[in-house]
Motif scaffolding. Structure first.
Motif, PDB file in Angstrom:
ATOM      1  N   GLY A 242      43.380  33.208  54.356  1.00  0.00           N
ATOM      2  CA  GLY A 242      42.116  33.555  54.995  1.00  0.00           C
ATOM      3  C   GLY A 242      41.926  35.042  55.226  1.00  0.00           C
ATOM      4  N   ALA A 243      43.008  35.770  55.483  1.00  0.00           N
ATOM      5  CA  ALA A 243      42.894  37.202  55.776  1.00  0.00           C
ATOM      6  C   ALA A 243      42.665  38.045  54.533  1.00  0.00           C
ATOM      7  N   PHE A 244      42.946  37.486  53.353  1.00  0.00           N
ATOM      8  CA  PHE A 244      42.806  38.240  52.107  1.00  0.00           C
ATOM      9  C   PHE A 244      41.668  37.648  51.288  1.00  0.00           C
ATOM     10  N   ASN A 245      40.844  38.489  50.728  1.00  0.00           N
ATOM     11  CA  ASN A 245      39.747  38.030  49.877  1.00  0.00           C
ATOM     12  C   ASN A 245      40.130  38.125  48.409  1.00  0.00           C
ATOM     13  N   ASN A 246      39.857  37.057  47.671  1.00  0.00           N
ATOM     14  CA  ASN A 246      40.026  37.045  46.218  1.00  0.00           C
ATOM     15  C   ASN A 246      41.448  37.364  45.767  1.00  0.00           C
ATOM     16  N   GLU A 247      42.420  36.925  46.529  1.00  0.00           N
ATOM     17  CA  GLU A 247      43.821  37.097  46.121  1.00  0.00           C
ATOM     18  C   GLU A 247      44.526  35.755  46.226  1.00  0.00           C
ATOM     19  N   VAL A 248      45.186  35.371  45.146  1.00  0.00           N
ATOM     20  CA  VAL A 248      45.843  34.062  45.082  1.00  0.00           C
ATOM     21  C   VAL A 248      47.347  34.262  44.987  1.00  0.00           C
TER      22      VAL A 248
END
Length: 362
Positions: A242-248
């Protein structure tokens, strides 16, 4: 004049009739309907389920004191890295009056018994040297002296342990709280001056701090009972934090609980997955981050696919409308495979360059 009026009225009537007839005719003729088309394409299809949970350290321990007292000093801060054996805090002992009184009484009694045994041994030694008593009798007094001496040392150690938390025999001080593993200090819920309770069989004690290895993190989440039967250890997971956008983040399923838990009327099963932290990332994982995991149940690589909404199902058979000429469609039976609920694999019945009718949503 009257004749002209009648002729005008007749012309108006005929014109009106033609107008109404034309309007009704053109209104009854519907424009030719045109249909949108969609292409057959190649893609990777993944069948997956979603689990929600959080990021946690694989190994986290709570550090508790070995003795009750007051925190005299804290030597670490949250976020610091420590090694096993590093000093975390020191406890100032506040002896219990009853235990202290008992220890002092035991010491006084042991001191009296030792002094009596020492005097008796000296007296018996002279008798033995004068050959008044046998060696066997003398050995008994010698053993009693050694026993009383041991009891005196034990009483002294017990009193010192109660007062200072350390004794002559036990070199390690119980007033010192030390790290039991290598790791990072997560939290220090107490402050200097706080009263702490030792851990024992009846009480888990006061937590002074928590230490965890932040280089080995796991995803801990839950899945519903309808999906748990499809899971197997070793499956791949794609984590979205949730804290990171667009990172898997990549992870691998390691544990599936054998027992479900009722959560607001739904049976949930706990799962755990090891996170690959060697991948390139500009972010640092922290304990407690919320995350969701896409668990890949099945996959097909580079297969023909179409939108599942354009498939017409009838008696367990799949049909599509193939465009043979512009806006001319022929109904065709096809065989479908894996679906991700948006796209569906086409096993047979369609070619890569063919187009199909986009079906209206019912």
């Amino acid at each position: 004049m009257k004749k002209i009026f009648l002729i005008s009225l007749l012309v108006l009537f005929i014109t009106t009739c033609f107008g109404v007839t034309g309007y009704l005719y053109f209104r009854s003729v519907k424009p030719k309907e045109t249909f949108a088309t969609d292409s057959v394409y190649v893609m990777d299809i993944y069948k997956k389920t979603v689990a929600t949970g959080s990021i946690e350290p694989r190994k986290e321990v709570s550090i508790r004191p070995q003795i009750s007292g007051i925190i005299e000093q804290i030597y670490v801060k949250a976020g610091m890295k420590v090694k096993k054996g590093d000093l975390i805090a020191r406890v100032k002992i506040i002896p219990e009056m009853m235990r202290l009184n008992e220890a002092e009484t035991s010491l006084n009694t042991a001191q009296i018994n030792f002094e009596l045994a020492e005097k008796e041994l000296d007296r018996q030694k002279k008798l033995f040297e004068d050959k008044v008593i046998s060696q066997m009798e003398y050995i008994k007094y010698e053993q009693d002296y050694k026993l009383r001496k041991e009891q005196l040392e034990s009483a002294e150690n017990s009193l010192q342990l109660i007062k200072k938390g350390v004794s002559k025999r036990i070199k390690t001080s119980t007033t010192e709280i030390k790290a039991t593993i290598d790791g990072t200090i997560l939290d220090i819920p107490i402050k200097e001056g706080s009263v702490v309770i030792q851990s024992n069989s009846f009480n888990e004690g006061t937590t002074v701090t928590s230490i965890a290895n932040m280089n080995d993190m796991i995803f801990k989440g839950k899945v519903v009972e309808s999906e748990v039967s499809k899971l197997e250890e070793g499956m791949d997971l794609n984590l979205q934090i949730g804290a990171f956008n667009n990172e898997v983040y990549k992870a691998k399923l390691e544990f599936i609980s054998s027992k479900g838990v009722d959560d607001k009327g739904a049976i949930q099963f706990e799962i755990r997955a090891g996170i690959n932290q060697n991948q390139n990332s500009k972010h640092k994982l922290r304990a407690g981050y919320s995350a969701s995991a896409d668990i890949i149940l099945d996959k097909r690589a580079s297969v023909l696919a179409i939108k599942e909404k354009n498939v017409e199902m009838k008696n367990d058979s799949a049909f599509v409308y193939v465009e043979t000429q512009p806006q001319v469609f022929v109904k065709r039976l096809i065989k479908t495979g894996l679906s991700d609920d948006v796209n569906v694999e086409v096993i047979s019945g369609l070619g890569k360059n063919e187009k199909i009718k986009v079906l209206a949503i019912q």
